[in-house]
Write a protein that holds these residues in place. Structure first.
Motif, PDB file in Angstrom:
ATOM      1  N   LYS A 111      17.696  56.808  20.292  1.00  0.00           N
ATOM      2  CA  LYS A 111      16.976  55.601  20.670  1.00  0.00           C
ATOM      3  C   LYS A 111      17.056  55.441  22.180  1.00  0.00           C
ATOM      4  CE  LYS A 111      17.766  53.193  16.360  1.00  0.00           C
ATOM      5  NZ  LYS A 111      18.438  52.072  15.699  1.00  0.00           N
ATOM      6  N   PRO A 112      15.937  55.098  22.814  1.00  0.00           N
ATOM      7  CA  PRO A 112      15.934  54.960  24.279  1.00  0.00           C
ATOM      8  C   PRO A 112      16.998  54.004  24.812  1.00  0.00           C
ATOM      9  CG  PRO A 112      13.697  54.884  23.433  1.00  0.00           C
ATOM     10  CD  PRO A 112      14.607  54.888  22.234  1.00  0.00           C
ATOM     11  N   GLU A 113      17.248  52.901  24.111  1.00  0.00           N
ATOM     12  CA  GLU A 113      18.243  51.944  24.620  1.00  0.00           C
ATOM     13  C   GLU A 113      19.654  52.535  24.581  1.00  0.00           C
ATOM     14  OE1 GLU A 113      16.978  50.909  20.422  1.00  0.00           O
ATOM     15  OE2 GLU A 113      15.895  50.993  22.301  1.00  0.00           O
ATOM     16  N   SER A 114      19.938  53.383  23.590  1.00  0.00           N
ATOM     17  CA  SER A 114      21.254  54.028  23.526  1.00  0.00           C
ATOM     18  C   SER A 114      21.400  55.066  24.632  1.00  0.00           C
ATOM     19  CB  SER A 114      21.451  54.707  22.171  1.00  0.00           C
ATOM     20  OG  SER A 114      21.434  53.761  21.146  1.00  0.00           O
ATOM     21  N   ILE A 115      20.340  55.809  24.860  1.00  0.00           N
ATOM     22  CA  ILE A 115      20.348  56.817  25.921  1.00  0.00           C
ATOM     23  C   ILE A 115      20.524  56.126  27.274  1.00  0.00           C
ATOM     24  CG2 ILE A 115      18.984  58.572  27.106  1.00  0.00           C
ATOM     25  CD1 ILE A 115      17.666  59.132  24.324  1.00  0.00           C
ATOM     26  N   ALA A 116      19.766  55.067  27.501  1.00  0.00           N
ATOM     27  CA  ALA A 116      19.852  54.348  28.773  1.00  0.00           C
ATOM     28  C   ALA A 116      21.238  53.750  28.977  1.00  0.00           C
ATOM     29  CB  ALA A 116      18.790  53.254  28.833  1.00  0.00           C
ATOM     30  N   ALA A 117      21.829  53.206  27.908  1.00  0.00           N
ATOM     31  CA  ALA A 117      23.166  52.612  28.029  1.00  0.00           C
ATOM     32  C   ALA A 117      24.189  53.667  28.427  1.00  0.00           C
ATOM     33  CB  ALA A 117      23.567  51.950  26.711  1.00  0.00           C
TER      34      ALA A 117
ATOM     35  N   LEU B  96      12.796  49.122  34.313  1.00  0.00           N
ATOM     36  CA  LEU B  96      12.087  49.931  33.317  1.00  0.00           C
ATOM     37  C   LEU B  96      12.256  49.353  31.920  1.00  0.00           C
ATOM     38  CD1 LEU B  96      12.891  53.527  34.622  1.00  0.00           C
ATOM     39  CD2 LEU B  96      10.722  52.285  34.793  1.00  0.00           C
ATOM     40  N   SER B  97      13.446  48.864  31.640  1.00  0.00           N
ATOM     41  CA  SER B  97      13.706  48.249  30.337  1.00  0.00           C
ATOM     42  C   SER B  97      12.857  46.996  30.169  1.00  0.00           C
ATOM     43  CB  SER B  97      15.187  47.907  30.215  1.00  0.00           C
ATOM     44  OG  SER B  97      15.441  47.259  29.003  1.00  0.00           O
ATOM     45  N   ASN B  98      12.748  46.188  31.228  1.00  0.00           N
ATOM     46  CA  ASN B  98      11.911  44.985  31.158  1.00  0.00           C
ATOM     47  C   ASN B  98      10.452  45.346  30.945  1.00  0.00           C
ATOM     48  OD1 ASN B  98      14.093  43.292  31.487  1.00  0.00           O
ATOM     49  ND2 ASN B  98      13.827  43.089  33.680  1.00  0.00           N
ATOM     50  N   PHE B  99       9.971  46.382  31.624  1.00  0.00           N
ATOM     51  CA  PHE B  99       8.594  46.812  31.422  1.00  0.00           C
ATOM     52  C   PHE B  99       8.372  47.269  29.983  1.00  0.00           C
ATOM     53  CE2 PHE B  99       8.263  47.639  36.157  1.00  0.00           C
ATOM     54  CZ  PHE B  99       7.402  46.582  36.378  1.00  0.00           C
ATOM     55  N   GLU B 100       9.360  47.970  29.437  1.00  0.00           N
ATOM     56  CA  GLU B 100       9.264  48.424  28.044  1.00  0.00           C
ATOM     57  C   GLU B 100       9.220  47.231  27.100  1.00  0.00           C
ATOM     58  OE1 GLU B 100       8.790  50.817  24.829  1.00  0.00           O
ATOM     59  OE2 GLU B 100       8.655  51.408  26.923  1.00  0.00           O
ATOM     60  N   ASN B 101      10.046  46.213  27.373  1.00  0.00           N
ATOM     61  CA  ASN B 101      10.039  45.007  26.539  1.00  0.00           C
ATOM     62  C   ASN B 101       8.692  44.297  26.618  1.00  0.00           C
ATOM     63  OD1 ASN B 101      12.674  45.461  25.752  1.00  0.00           O
ATOM     64  ND2 ASN B 101      13.545  44.089  27.282  1.00  0.00           N
ATOM     65  N   ILE B 102       8.145  44.205  27.816  1.00  0.00           N
ATOM     66  CA  ILE B 102       6.828  43.580  27.983  1.00  0.00           C
ATOM     67  C   ILE B 102       5.781  44.370  27.220  1.00  0.00           C
ATOM     68  CG2 ILE B 102       4.988  43.119  29.668  1.00  0.00           C
ATOM     69  CD1 ILE B 102       7.274  42.424  31.669  1.00  0.00           C
TER      70      ILE B 102
ATOM     71  N   GLU C 288       6.224  46.224  24.561  1.00  0.00           N
ATOM     72  CA  GLU C 288       6.419  45.968  23.126  1.00  0.00           C
ATOM     73  C   GLU C 288       5.877  44.600  22.741  1.00  0.00           C
ATOM     74  OE1 GLU C 288       7.449  48.061  20.710  1.00  0.00           O
ATOM     75  OE2 GLU C 288       7.395  49.560  22.308  1.00  0.00           O
ATOM     76  N   MET C 289       6.091  43.599  23.601  1.00  0.00           N
ATOM     77  CA  MET C 289       5.565  42.260  23.314  1.00  0.00           C
ATOM     78  C   MET C 289       4.041  42.276  23.286  1.00  0.00           C
ATOM     79  SD  MET C 289       8.216  39.819  25.461  1.00  0.00           S
ATOM     80  CE  MET C 289       6.998  38.567  25.660  1.00  0.00           C
ATOM     81  N   MET C 290       3.438  43.022  24.209  1.00  0.00           N
ATOM     82  CA  MET C 290       1.979  43.098  24.235  1.00  0.00           C
ATOM     83  C   MET C 290       1.442  43.802  22.990  1.00  0.00           C
ATOM     84  SD  MET C 290       1.062  41.314  26.710  1.00  0.00           S
ATOM     85  CE  MET C 290      -0.678  41.650  26.611  1.00  0.00           C
ATOM     86  N   LYS C 291       2.148  44.839  22.537  1.00  0.00           N
ATOM     87  CA  LYS C 291       1.740  45.515  21.303  1.00  0.00           C
ATOM     88  C   LYS C 291       1.835  44.559  20.112  1.00  0.00           C
ATOM     89  CE  LYS C 291       3.031  50.240  22.564  1.00  0.00           C
ATOM     90  NZ  LYS C 291       4.001  51.322  22.321  1.00  0.00           N
ATOM     91  N   LEU C 292       2.934  43.812  20.060  1.00  0.00           N
ATOM     92  CA  LEU C 292       3.117  42.849  18.987  1.00  0.00           C
ATOM     93  C   LEU C 292       2.044  41.773  19.058  1.00  0.00           C
ATOM     94  CD1 LEU C 292       4.828  41.701  16.648  1.00  0.00           C
ATOM     95  CD2 LEU C 292       6.151  40.473  18.378  1.00  0.00           C
ATOM     96  N   TYR C 293       1.795  41.276  20.253  1.00  0.00           N
ATOM     97  CA  TYR C 293       0.766  40.264  20.436  1.00  0.00           C
ATOM     98  C   TYR C 293      -0.587  40.789  19.991  1.00  0.00           C
ATOM     99  CZ  TYR C 293      -2.727  37.394  22.618  1.00  0.00           C
ATOM    100  OH  TYR C 293      -3.823  36.627  22.822  1.00  0.00           O
ATOM    101  N   SER C 294      -0.897  42.001  20.395  1.00  0.00           N
ATOM    102  CA  SER C 294      -2.174  42.604  20.031  1.00  0.00           C
ATOM    103  C   SER C 294      -2.293  42.749  18.516  1.00  0.00           C
ATOM    104  CB  SER C 294      -2.310  43.970  20.703  1.00  0.00           C
ATOM    105  OG  SER C 294      -3.516  44.577  20.346  1.00  0.00           O
ATOM    106  N   ALA C 295      -1.218  43.181  17.891  1.00  0.00           N
ATOM    107  CA  ALA C 295      -1.249  43.352  16.436  1.00  0.00           C
ATOM    108  C   ALA C 295      -1.407  42.008  15.730  1.00  0.00           C
ATOM    109  CB  ALA C 295       0.028  44.044  15.970  1.00  0.00           C
ATOM    110  N   VAL C 296      -0.693  40.987  16.221  1.00  0.00           N
ATOM    111  CA  VAL C 296      -0.759  39.677  15.578  1.00  0.00           C
ATOM    112  C   VAL C 296      -2.095  39.005  15.854  1.00  0.00           C
ATOM    113  CG1 VAL C 296       0.250  37.362  15.597  1.00  0.00           C
ATOM    114  CG2 VAL C 296       1.727  39.363  15.541  1.00  0.00           C
ATOM    115  N   SER C 297      -2.602  39.114  17.063  1.00  0.00           N
ATOM    116  CA  SER C 297      -3.852  38.432  17.393  1.00  0.00           C
ATOM    117  C   SER C 297      -5.051  39.082  16.722  1.00  0.00           C
ATOM    118  CB  SER C 297      -4.053  38.371  18.910  1.00  0.00           C
ATOM    119  OG  SER C 297      -4.237  39.670  19.430  1.00  0.00           O
TER     120      SER C 297
END
Length: 169
Positions: free
Chosen positions: A72-78, A95-101, A103-112
Motif C-alpha cells: 500500500k502506498p501509505e505503508s511504503i511512504a511511512a 504528495l499525500s495531500n494531493f493523493e487525498n484530494i 481520492e476525494m474528487m473520485k469519490l465526489y465524481s462517483a457520488v455526483s
C-alpha cells in the motif's frame, strides 16, 4: 555534507542485510583520514559493499528476506519517511495531500453521477430547504454530494469550490 548532531542517519534493511554495520564505523572515521588516503579508502569501502551485495543476492532464497507483503502506498511512504530529511518529509506530505484530494474528487465524481435511487439520494431531503437563487456552481452542481460537501466548507472554501465547479462546466 554537514549534518546537525541531532540528525540521525538510519541504515536501511538492505544495508544491514547486505553489508552489516561494520562499514559504518569506517565511514564515520573517513573524514579524519588524510585526504590523499580518503579516496582509496572510500573506493575500498564501496567495492567491499558491492562484493557483499553480490554475495547476498547470489544464493538468495525466493522470496527475498527483504520482501514486503504490504504494498500500500501509505505503508511504503511511512517506511521511506524514516530516511528522509525534514524537507523531503514535507514533499511526501504534499504528495499525500494531493493523493487525498484526488481520492476525494473520485469519490465526489462517483457520488455526483449516482442515480437518485442510490443511498445518497436521501441526503438532499435531510439537508433542509435549498436556497432558490443559488450561484451558478450550486445550480450546476445540485447533487446531494455537492450539497453535503458545501456544508463542511468555510465560506471562502465554498467560493473556491464554486469557481472550480464553474470551470468544470
Amino acid at each position: 555534507m554537514t549534518m546537525n548532531k541531532c540528525d540521525k542517519i538510519h541504515l536501511t534493511e538492505f544495508d544491514i542485510a547486505t553489508c552489516g554495520t561494520g562499514f559504518q564505523f569506517i565511514k564515520a572515521y573517513l573524514p579524519y583520514v588524510d585526504s590523499s588516503q580518503q579516496r582509496m579508502l572510500a573506493i575500498f569501502i564501496r567495492m567491499a559493499e558491492l562484493m557483499q551485495t553480490i554475495d547476498f543476492y547470489k544464493d538468495l532464497p525466493s522470496p527475498s528476506p527483504l520482501s514486503r507483503s504490504n504494498h500500500k502506498p501509505e505503508s511504503i511512504a511511512a517506511e521511506m519517511r524514516q530516511y528522509c530529511s525534514p524537507k523531503e518529509c514535507e514533499i511526501f506530505s504534499l504528495l499525500s495531500n494531493f493523493e487525498n484530494i484526488n481520492e476525494m474528487m473520485k469519490l465526489y465524481s462517483a457520488v455526483s453521477s449516482a442515480s437518485p435511487s442510490d443511498a445518497f439520494s436521501g441526503l438532499n431531503q435531510s439537508a433542509g430547504p435549498q436556497p432558490e437563487n443559488g450561484s451558478e456552481a450550486q445550480k450546476a452542481d445540485s447533487s446531494p454530494a455537492g450539497d453535503m460537501l458545501r456544508k463542511f466548507l468555510k465560506p471562502e472554501q465554498q467560493k473556491l469550490y464554486e469557481q472550480y465547479m464553474n470551470m468544470l462546466g
